[in-house]
Design a protein around this motif. Sequence first.
Motif, PDB file in Angstrom:
ATOM      1  N   ARG A  12       1.043  -1.444  -0.230  1.00 15.15           N
ATOM      2  CA  ARG A  12       0.282  -0.280  -0.297  1.00 15.15           C
ATOM      3  C   ARG A  12       0.846   0.705  -0.081  1.00 15.15           C
ATOM      4  NH1 ARG A  12      -2.858  -0.959   4.391  1.00 15.15           N
ATOM      5  NH2 ARG A  12      -1.268   0.586   5.665  1.00 15.15           N
ATOM      6  N   TYR A  13       1.875   1.311   0.388  1.00 13.24           N
ATOM      7  CA  TYR A  13       2.680   2.021   0.744  1.00 13.24           C
ATOM      8  C   TYR A  13       3.950   2.117  -0.905  1.00 13.24           C
ATOM      9  CZ  TYR A  13       2.457   2.441   6.073  1.00 13.24           C
ATOM     10  OH  TYR A  13       1.972   2.260   7.041  1.00 13.24           O
ATOM     11  N   PHE A  14       3.865   1.554  -1.111  1.00  9.85           N
ATOM     12  CA  PHE A  14       4.574   1.606  -2.534  1.00  9.85           C
ATOM     13  C   PHE A  14       3.651   1.663  -3.078  1.00  9.85           C
ATOM     14  CE2 PHE A  14       5.277  -0.513  -6.454  1.00  9.85           C
ATOM     15  CZ  PHE A  14       6.880   0.043  -6.365  1.00  9.85           C
ATOM     16  N   CYS A  15       1.711   2.169  -3.465  1.00 12.12           N
ATOM     17  CA  CYS A  15       0.804   2.600  -4.294  1.00 12.12           C
ATOM     18  C   CYS A  15       1.127   3.395  -3.829  1.00 12.12           C
ATOM     19  CB  CYS A  15      -0.197   1.447  -4.069  1.00 12.12           C
ATOM     20  SG  CYS A  15       0.484   0.010  -4.998  1.00 12.12           S
ATOM     21  N   GLU A  16       0.790   4.289  -3.029  1.00  9.01           N
ATOM     22  CA  GLU A  16       0.693   5.904  -2.524  1.00  9.01           C
ATOM     23  C   GLU A  16       2.464   6.320  -2.807  1.00  9.01           C
ATOM     24  OE1 GLU A  16      -1.888   5.576   1.568  1.00  9.01           O
ATOM     25  OE2 GLU A  16       0.090   5.762   1.970  1.00  9.01           O
ATOM     26  N   ALA A  17       3.453   5.594  -2.689  1.00  5.91           N
ATOM     27  CA  ALA A  17       4.284   6.852  -3.005  1.00  5.91           C
ATOM     28  C   ALA A  17       4.353   6.666  -4.793  1.00  5.91           C
ATOM     29  CB  ALA A  17       5.646   6.014  -3.415  1.00  5.91           C
ATOM     30  N   GLN A  18       3.757   5.783  -5.764  1.00 11.23           N
ATOM     31  CA  GLN A  18       3.897   6.001  -6.524  1.00 11.23           C
ATOM     32  C   GLN A  18       2.214   6.996  -7.287  1.00 11.23           C
ATOM     33  OE1 GLN A  18       5.074   4.647  -9.679  1.00 11.23           O
ATOM     34  NE2 GLN A  18       7.199   3.693  -7.804  1.00 11.23           N
ATOM     35  N   LEU A  19       1.597   6.953  -7.096  1.00  9.46           N
ATOM     36  CA  LEU A  19       0.226   7.495  -6.880  1.00  9.46           C
ATOM     37  C   LEU A  19       0.415   9.011  -6.981  1.00  9.46           C
ATOM     38  CD1 LEU A  19      -2.450   7.800  -7.643  1.00  9.46           C
ATOM     39  CD2 LEU A  19      -3.141   7.365  -5.519  1.00  9.46           C
ATOM     40  N   LEU A  20       1.081   9.317  -5.377  1.00 12.18           N
ATOM     41  CA  LEU A  20       1.669  10.952  -5.387  1.00 12.18           C
ATOM     42  C   LEU A  20       3.012  11.178  -6.090  1.00 12.18           C
ATOM     43  CD1 LEU A  20       2.110  13.282  -3.490  1.00 12.18           C
ATOM     44  CD2 LEU A  20       3.947  11.647  -2.080  1.00 12.18           C
ATOM     45  N   TRP A  21       4.041  10.324  -7.184  1.00 13.88           N
ATOM     46  CA  TRP A  21       4.175  10.373  -7.972  1.00 13.88           C
ATOM     47  C   TRP A  21       3.252  11.066  -9.337  1.00 13.88           C
ATOM     48  CZ3 TRP A  21       9.621   6.527  -8.328  1.00 13.88           C
ATOM     49  CH2 TRP A  21      10.536   7.307  -9.166  1.00 13.88           C
ATOM     50  N   ASP A  22       3.200   9.821  -9.595  1.00 17.07           N
ATOM     51  CA  ASP A  22       1.994  10.574 -10.676  1.00 17.07           C
ATOM     52  C   ASP A  22       1.417  12.069 -10.504  1.00 17.07           C
ATOM     53  OD1 ASP A  22       2.989   8.363 -12.414  1.00 17.07           O
ATOM     54  OD2 ASP A  22       1.732   7.369 -11.762  1.00 17.07           O
ATOM     55  N   THR A  23       0.718  11.755  -9.695  1.00 13.34           N
ATOM     56  CA  THR A  23       0.552  12.502  -9.087  1.00 13.34           C
ATOM     57  C   THR A  23       0.979  15.015  -9.273  1.00 13.34           C
ATOM     58  OG1 THR A  23      -1.637  11.510  -7.849  1.00 13.34           O
ATOM     59  CG2 THR A  23      -1.421  13.949  -7.746  1.00 13.34           C
ATOM     60  N   ALA A  24       2.334  14.268  -8.728  1.00 12.54           N
ATOM     61  CA  ALA A  24       2.913  15.959  -8.547  1.00 12.54           C
ATOM     62  C   ALA A  24       3.428  16.219 -10.117  1.00 12.54           C
ATOM     63  CB  ALA A  24       4.000  15.721  -7.674  1.00 12.54           C
ATOM     64  N   MET A  25       3.714  14.764 -10.978  1.00 17.52           N
ATOM     65  CA  MET A  25       4.404  15.100 -12.415  1.00 17.52           C
ATOM     66  C   MET A  25       2.862  15.782 -13.343  1.00 17.52           C
ATOM     67  SD  MET A  25       6.718  12.370 -13.412  1.00 17.52           S
ATOM     68  CE  MET A  25       5.938  11.067 -12.901  1.00 17.52           C
ATOM     69  N   ALA A  26       2.239  15.195 -12.725  1.00 12.88           N
ATOM     70  CA  ALA A  26       0.606  15.937 -13.478  1.00 12.88           C
ATOM     71  C   ALA A  26       0.223  17.121 -13.209  1.00 12.88           C
ATOM     72  CB  ALA A  26      -0.572  14.986 -13.329  1.00 12.88           C
ATOM     73  N   LYS A  27       0.885  17.323 -11.682  1.00 12.58           N
ATOM     74  CA  LYS A  27       0.287  19.233 -11.207  1.00 12.58           C
ATOM     75  C   LYS A  27       1.280  20.049 -12.477  1.00 12.58           C
ATOM     76  CE  LYS A  27      -0.292  21.806  -7.684  1.00 12.58           C
ATOM     77  NZ  LYS A  27       0.888  22.998  -8.092  1.00 12.58           N
ATOM     78  N   HIS A  28       2.597  19.404 -11.893  1.00 16.08           N
ATOM     79  CA  HIS A  28       3.481  20.366 -12.085  1.00 16.08           C
ATOM     80  C   HIS A  28       2.779  20.359 -14.727  1.00 16.08           C
ATOM     81  CE1 HIS A  28       6.029  19.408  -8.703  1.00 16.08           C
ATOM     82  NE2 HIS A  28       5.464  20.553  -9.161  1.00 16.08           N
ATOM     83  N   LEU A  29       2.705  19.641 -14.537  1.00 11.65           N
ATOM     84  CA  LEU A  29       2.536  19.410 -16.089  1.00 11.65           C
ATOM     85  C   LEU A  29       1.407  20.287 -17.168  1.00 11.65           C
ATOM     86  CD1 LEU A  29       3.023  18.895 -19.299  1.00 11.65           C
ATOM     87  CD2 LEU A  29       1.214  16.461 -18.745  1.00 11.65           C
ATOM     88  N   ASN A  30       0.630  20.551 -16.004  1.00  6.81           N
ATOM     89  CA  ASN A  30      -1.159  21.090 -16.236  1.00  6.81           C
ATOM     90  C   ASN A  30      -0.586  22.794 -15.528  1.00  6.81           C
ATOM     91  OD1 ASN A  30      -3.908  21.216 -16.243  1.00  6.81           O
ATOM     92  ND2 ASN A  30      -3.798  22.027 -14.505  1.00  6.81           N
ATOM     93  N   ASP A  31       0.216  22.799 -14.864  1.00  2.80           N
ATOM     94  CA  ASP A  31       0.678  24.180 -14.053  1.00  2.80           C
ATOM     95  C   ASP A  31       1.359  24.982 -15.657  1.00  2.80           C
ATOM     96  OD1 ASP A  31      -0.643  23.579 -11.315  1.00  2.80           O
ATOM     97  OD2 ASP A  31       1.311  23.782 -11.067  1.00  2.80           O
TER      98      ASP A  31
END
Length: 305
Positions: A196-215
Amino acid sequence: MRPCHILLTALFIPLLLSPTTAAAHPHLLATASGTEISYQQLLTELSAVQVVFIGELHDHAGHHRMQYEIIRSLEQQQQPLAIGLEMIQIDDQPTLDAWVAGNLEETDLVAMFNRNWSMWPLYRDIFVLARERRIPLLALNISRDIIRQVAKNGFASLPPTRLEGLEGVTCTVDPAYEQFIRRALGEHGHNPTSFRYFCEAQLLWDTAMAKHLNDFLTRQPDYRVVVLAGSGHSWKYGIPHQLTKLAPRTFRVLLPEVPGRIDRTRASVADTDFLWLDVGPQSWTLSPSQRPQAGEQKSSAAAAE
């Protein structure tokens, strides 16, 4: 990668990144129809959207060869182009800006790159093209320390100060995302909490990159962005899914065929729009040492890029 392999890679990169050989690759699969398409047909599809995600195995020279060719082709069109990079943390954006502007020596760029990543010879031609053509380079990543902490102790362990710039980001892992991680990264996780922690790390990674791209796209709505990221991040359920939660962006996904994870017998339009195939005389076949095994374990989030 062994030292001799690194040396050989550096020697042969100019040949591998030849635009002629990349464009001539005959095996591009459109998942919606299940048929092979030409390189020109692929470009027509990519030209109709704002974001193009191109997945990679980081140490696979052929994957960077295709990335280079697509960037070079799209840059020749009228719409301005930028390149989004998983490899670089957002704090190093000023260094990328200086490089593209012609105000930075290559030795200084390489020093920054090596702090963030590795395998500079495989990426060099893309960075040189960006400088020559003044194509903006966008840092998309967040601190590796944050990712490692989440992978070890979970998202809840992060104090608010560690999420500066990511206010409002959540990290709720549902069964669908867990299944995506198992398939895309070969990560099964025998310990439920660690997985679950591994998945959370991947999800945070994806979400942060999506946010920077959208910005960036919010500031520069006329641009098209080619995003270079690991195959797992580039699947539709990775960064693209997180991007669509932020804004209605049009996009296409192009992934390499990776035995044991995604191939011509399993890929669907829910995974990717296009798959390039490792077959034929122009193939980018993986060597036995590079070929991931189905269900192989990763020791940390950083190993699953």
